[in-house]
Design a protein around this motif. Structure first.
Motif, PDB file in Angstrom:
ATOM      1  N   ALA A   1       0.906  -1.088   0.183  1.00 20.82           N
ATOM      2  CA  ALA A   1      -0.038   0.167  -0.018  1.00 20.82           C
ATOM      3  C   ALA A   1       0.929   1.330  -0.033  1.00 20.82           C
ATOM      4  O   ALA A   1       2.105   1.087   0.397  1.00 20.82           O
ATOM      5  CB  ALA A   1      -0.849  -0.141   1.299  1.00 20.82           C
ATOM      6  N   ALA A   2       0.434   2.241  -0.480  1.00 21.79           N
ATOM      7  CA  ALA A   2       1.178   3.550  -0.668  1.00 21.79           C
ATOM      8  C   ALA A   2       0.131   4.836  -0.139  1.00 21.79           C
ATOM      9  O   ALA A   2      -1.171   4.424  -0.352  1.00 21.79           O
ATOM     10  CB  ALA A   2       1.626   3.713  -1.986  1.00 21.79           C
ATOM     11  N   VAL A   3       0.476   5.845  -0.067  1.00 22.20           N
ATOM     12  CA  VAL A   3      -0.321   6.973   0.525  1.00 22.20           C
ATOM     13  C   VAL A   3       0.376   8.282  -0.183  1.00 22.20           C
ATOM     14  O   VAL A   3       1.338   8.688  -0.284  1.00 22.20           O
ATOM     15  CB  VAL A   3      -0.493   7.036   1.971  1.00 22.20           C
TER      16      VAL A   3
ATOM     17  N   THR B   1       4.558   6.138  -7.698  1.00 19.17           N
ATOM     18  CA  THR B   1       4.815   7.668  -7.350  1.00 19.17           C
ATOM     19  C   THR B   1       3.998   8.377  -8.571  1.00 19.17           C
ATOM     20  O   THR B   1       3.084   9.267  -8.285  1.00 19.17           O
ATOM     21  CB  THR B   1       5.942   8.078  -7.077  1.00 19.17           C
ATOM     22  N   VAL B   2       4.671   7.967  -9.629  1.00 20.73           N
ATOM     23  CA  VAL B   2       3.969   8.544 -10.883  1.00 20.73           C
ATOM     24  C   VAL B   2       2.504   8.535 -11.042  1.00 20.73           C
ATOM     25  O   VAL B   2       1.785   9.500 -11.126  1.00 20.73           O
ATOM     26  CB  VAL B   2       4.589   8.059 -11.885  1.00 20.73           C
ATOM     27  N   ALA B   3       2.123   7.315 -10.974  1.00 27.82           N
ATOM     28  CA  ALA B   3       0.612   6.984 -11.145  1.00 27.82           C
ATOM     29  C   ALA B   3      -0.224   7.656 -10.035  1.00 27.82           C
ATOM     30  O   ALA B   3      -1.259   8.305 -10.475  1.00 27.82           O
ATOM     31  CB  ALA B   3       0.476   5.448 -11.049  1.00 27.82           C
TER      32      ALA B   3
ATOM     33  N   LEU C   1      -8.429   8.756   5.321  1.00 31.46           N
ATOM     34  CA  LEU C   1      -7.663   7.892   4.132  1.00 31.46           C
ATOM     35  C   LEU C   1      -8.751   7.472   3.233  1.00 31.46           C
ATOM     36  O   LEU C   1      -9.720   6.854   3.467  1.00 31.46           O
ATOM     37  CB  LEU C   1      -6.906   6.703   4.620  1.00 31.46           C
ATOM     38  N   THR C   2      -8.498   8.039   1.780  1.00 29.40           N
ATOM     39  CA  THR C   2      -9.675   7.773   0.905  1.00 29.40           C
ATOM     40  C   THR C   2      -8.749   6.888  -0.380  1.00 29.40           C
ATOM     41  O   THR C   2      -8.014   7.404  -0.816  1.00 29.40           O
ATOM     42  CB  THR C   2     -10.015   8.931   0.234  1.00 29.40           C
ATOM     43  N   PHE C   3      -9.354   5.905  -0.746  1.00 29.88           N
ATOM     44  CA  PHE C   3      -9.005   4.836  -1.807  1.00 29.88           C
ATOM     45  C   PHE C   3      -8.684   5.973  -3.003  1.00 29.88           C
ATOM     46  O   PHE C   3      -9.605   6.583  -3.427  1.00 29.88           O
ATOM     47  CB  PHE C   3      -9.803   3.820  -2.253  1.00 29.88           C
ATOM     48  N   LEU C   4      -7.599   5.866  -3.658  1.00 21.31           N
ATOM     49  CA  LEU C   4      -7.639   6.364  -4.939  1.00 21.31           C
ATOM     50  C   LEU C   4      -7.146   5.698  -6.084  1.00 21.31           C
ATOM     51  O   LEU C   4      -7.852   5.787  -7.182  1.00 21.31           O
ATOM     52  CB  LEU C   4      -6.029   7.355  -4.474  1.00 21.31           C
ATOM     53  N   LEU C   5      -6.407   4.740  -6.110  1.00 23.80           N
ATOM     54  CA  LEU C   5      -6.270   3.617  -7.301  1.00 23.80           C
ATOM     55  C   LEU C   5      -5.436   2.486  -6.757  1.00 23.80           C
ATOM     56  O   LEU C   5      -4.990   2.420  -5.707  1.00 23.80           O
ATOM     57  CB  LEU C   5      -5.730   4.484  -8.539  1.00 23.80           C
ATOM     58  N   SER C   6      -5.647   1.295  -7.605  1.00 20.88           N
ATOM     59  CA  SER C   6      -4.968   0.226  -7.537  1.00 20.88           C
ATOM     60  C   SER C   6      -4.084  -0.037  -8.740  1.00 20.88           C
ATOM     61  O   SER C   6      -4.408   0.130  -9.874  1.00 20.88           O
ATOM     62  CB  SER C   6      -5.918  -1.104  -7.261  1.00 20.88           C
ATOM     63  N   LEU C   7      -2.806  -0.513  -8.481  1.00 23.53           N
ATOM     64  CA  LEU C   7      -2.166  -0.604  -9.546  1.00 23.53           C
ATOM     65  C   LEU C   7      -1.305  -1.798  -9.611  1.00 23.53           C
ATOM     66  O   LEU C   7      -0.943  -2.392  -8.400  1.00 23.53           O
ATOM     67  CB  LEU C   7      -1.373   0.781  -9.933  1.00 23.53           C
ATOM     68  N   ARG C   8      -0.770  -2.335 -10.626  1.00 23.46           N
ATOM     69  CA  ARG C   8       0.231  -3.606 -10.947  1.00 23.46           C
ATOM     70  C   ARG C   8       1.521  -2.995 -11.255  1.00 23.46           C
ATOM     71  O   ARG C   8       1.400  -2.524 -12.516  1.00 23.46           O
ATOM     72  CB  ARG C   8      -0.336  -4.574 -11.786  1.00 23.46           C
TER      73      ARG C   8
ATOM     74  N   GLU D   1       3.173  -8.045  -8.067  1.00 21.61           N
ATOM     75  CA  GLU D   1       2.919  -7.137  -7.032  1.00 21.61           C
ATOM     76  C   GLU D   1       1.759  -6.029  -7.547  1.00 21.61           C
ATOM     77  O   GLU D   1       1.470  -5.646  -8.401  1.00 21.61           O
ATOM     78  CB  GLU D   1       4.146  -6.263  -7.201  1.00 21.61           C
ATOM     79  N   PHE D   2       0.902  -5.833  -6.351  1.00 27.13           N
ATOM     80  CA  PHE D   2      -0.011  -5.143  -6.597  1.00 27.13           C
ATOM     81  C   PHE D   2      -0.166  -3.929  -5.201  1.00 27.13           C
ATOM     82  O   PHE D   2       0.664  -4.259  -4.419  1.00 27.13           O
ATOM     83  CB  PHE D   2      -1.466  -5.656  -6.403  1.00 27.13           C
ATOM     84  N   ILE D   3      -0.209  -2.599  -5.606  1.00 26.54           N
ATOM     85  CA  ILE D   3      -0.245  -1.793  -4.632  1.00 26.54           C
ATOM     86  C   ILE D   3      -1.631  -0.905  -4.784  1.00 26.54           C
ATOM     87  O   ILE D   3      -2.176  -0.218  -5.800  1.00 26.54           O
ATOM     88  CB  ILE D   3       0.829  -0.734  -4.901  1.00 26.54           C
ATOM     89  N   ASP D   4      -2.260  -0.799  -3.503  1.00 28.58           N
ATOM     90  CA  ASP D   4      -3.313  -0.029  -3.391  1.00 28.58           C
ATOM     91  C   ASP D   4      -2.775   1.350  -2.912  1.00 28.58           C
ATOM     92  O   ASP D   4      -1.923   1.421  -2.031  1.00 28.58           O
ATOM     93  CB  ASP D   4      -4.422  -0.541  -2.473  1.00 28.58           C
TER      94      ASP D   4
END
Length: 186
Positions: A46-48, A167-169, A105-112, A120-123
């Motif tokens: 996860a990232a923020v 970070t870019v996404a 905290l609000t969900f922004l996106l999920s990415l691979r 790997e996935f990161i929410d």
């Protein structure tokens, strides 16, 4: 594309702290077999994007061995277990790396991150209403916290200075969200 590619065999080559590396024997539609690499990120992450009241975004600067240099990134980290909610992980990483907490905290996106060879996935979450907490860096972490305007960060992306995919996404998604809010959307 009605012909299928199928995995014939998967062999564990290396078990690491957070990654497993496999060698897959794949059968292509015409019957030929090839060896493909596969990296399994066992827990996900996860990232923020932490946004202060003044609109500045907290970023972390740290050394990345794979690139042999420091990078500027949003706070992020692996889940403690495969069942840990990614929002819990994001909140923990926010405080560990920046010393700030957020109840918003609000969900922004999920990415691979690298679909060609890794699962790997990161929410990614947006954190607002930041409150000072306490940093809890791991023994191996040496992280500097810096603050930037979103426009500065986007310029760094377009100049090739920010290249970390999460970070870019995340920053471009956040910039888009700001633009939508400015135009009366969301």
């Amino acid at each position: 594309m009605d012909k299928q590619i199928k995995r014939v065999k998967r062999e564990l080559i290396h078990r690491g702290a957070i990654l497993d590396i496999y060698q897959d024997t794949m059968e292509l539609p015409e019957g030929k077999q090839e060896i493909w690499d596969f990296v399994s990120h066992r827990k996900g992450a996860a990232a923020v994007v932490p946004v202060r009241e003044d609109g500045k975004i907290l970023m972390v600067r740290q050394y990345r061995n794979a690139l042999e240099r420091e990078t500027l990134e949003i706070p992020a980290g692996s889940r403690d277990s495969v069942t840990e909610d990614t929002s819990v992980c994001a909140a923990r990483e926010l405080e560990e790396e920046t010393g700030y907490k957020s109840d918003q905290l609000t969900f922004l996106l999920s990415l691979r991150t690298t679909v060609a060879f890794c699962d790997e996935f990161i929410d990614v979450y947006l954190a607002k209403d930041l409150k000072k907490g306490e940093r809890h860096l791991d023994d191996s972490e040496d992280i500097d916290v810096e603050e930037y305007e979103i426009e500065e960060l986007c310029e760094m992306i377009y100049q090739g200075k920010l290249q970390d995919s999460k970070t870019v996404a995340a920053l471009l998604a956040y910039k888009n969200l700001l633009n939508e809010e400015k135009c009366g959307g969301r």
